[in-house]
Write an enzyme that holds these catalytic residues in place. Structure first.
Site, PDB file in Angstrom:
ATOM      1  N   LYS A 157     -25.725  99.303  57.027  1.00 38.56           N
ATOM      2  CA  LYS A 157     -24.729 100.256  56.564  1.00 38.56           C
ATOM      3  C   LYS A 157     -24.601 100.313  55.040  1.00 38.56           C
ATOM      4  CE  LYS A 157     -21.910 100.203  60.772  1.00 38.56           C
ATOM      5  NZ  LYS A 157     -20.547 100.053  61.335  1.00 38.56           N
ATOM      6  N   ASP A 187     -16.968 105.951  61.374  1.00 34.75           N
ATOM      7  CA  ASP A 187     -16.117 104.892  61.914  1.00 34.75           C
ATOM      8  C   ASP A 187     -14.659 105.114  61.524  1.00 34.75           C
ATOM      9  OD1 ASP A 187     -18.097 103.414  63.210  1.00 34.75           O
ATOM     10  OD2 ASP A 187     -18.590 102.277  61.402  1.00 34.75           O
TER      11      ASP A 187
END
Length: 279
Positions: A72, A109
């Site tokens: 990420k 997210d």
């Protein structure tokens, strides 16, 4: 990549380890509901060292990628542009390839957390507690920056973690106070509790659930329920699960990669529940 049009589109989830990922189940369910018979979604085990080469080897048929740990942050210098949401937490979990061949990084997210809470009736709270201080905790703070009007107390195990959470609070404009993990039972009386810790970490807190609990957001989904979530539900509190988060962030990814909105939330949820039950 070029802007050449292709009929069969591809997407995938990358990370290491990756065999456990539910993303293929969720995305394929969405493709089925949307009638995207020529779309495929796979999983590839890729680490930081292999990521640049993997990206460079993708052809024009690729629509996007989902990224999990440890990629990420590693992907950030490899994309052409990054959304404000992803930049706010230095984490990209979604890469979309544009028609002109650019790589656009985003983070679903954070809005996924907000959407999961909203689905359970949580639009705004005046305070909250966060259990843990890892990468998911920073995403939780980013989500709370959108819905929490007051103080967030983060329960952590070390001074270094406490300092990190206070820094994230300053960066995200969230009023963060830190407390020692030994006092984590106090967190359970907050209007909203977000548990971001690994499996088993909060089990000892189950006995401390108050008689009238409010809302618990436990980011785990396998095994489910956690001891804390089970006790919380038994006492009548509202529980938001890690599957709720996974489904909502996946739906946002599908919409970005396919350009089709709204994505079929309930079909994606059913597919996730079925896969977990089978597992």
């Amino acid at each position: 990549m070029t802007s050449k049009a292709v009929d069969c589109r591809r997407a995938a989830v990358l990370g290491k380890p990756i065999a456990h990922s539910l993303s293929p189940v969720l995305h394929r369910a969405a493709y089925g509901e949307l009638g995207l018979a020529d779309w495929s979604y796979e999983r590839f085990e890729v680490d930081e060292a292999a990521l640049p080469g993997f990206l460079d080897g993708l052809g024009p048929e690729w629509a996007g990628l989902s990224l999990t740990m440890p990629l990420k942050r590693a992907v950030i210098p490899l994309v052409d542009e990054i959304s404000e949401t992803a930049a706010s937490v230095d984490a990209v979990n979604t890469v979309v390839f544009t028609a002109d061949g650019r790589r656009r990084g985003d983070n679903t997210d954070i809005p996924g957390m907000v959407a999961a809470l909203r689905e359970h009736g949580i639009e705004q709270v005046d305070s909250a507690a966060v259990l843990g201080a890892g990468a998911t905790a920073s995403s939780a703070l980013a989500a709370l920056s959108r819905i929490c009007t007051g103080e967030v107390v983060a329960y952590v195990r070390s001074g270094a973690r406490a300092a990190e959470m206070r820094q994230w609070g300053e960066r995200l404009d969230v009023d963060v106070r830190t407390a020692d993990w030994a006092d984590a039972a106090e967190a359970l009386r907050a209007p909203l509790v977000i548990a971001t810790t690994p499996s088993g970490t909060t089990d000892a807190l189950a006995a401390a659930v108050p008689e009238r609990p409010t809302t618990l957001f436990d980011v785990l989904y396998d095994p489910w329920p956690t001891e804390l979530a089970a006790r919380w539900s038994m006492f009548g509190g509202a529980v938001v699960s890690g599957l709720d988060l996974l489904v909502h962030q996946a739906v946002l990814q599908v919409e970005q990669m396919t350009g089709r909105a709204p994505a079929p939330l309930e079909a994606v949820r059913r597919a996730g529940e079925k896969a977990l039950a089978a597992h």
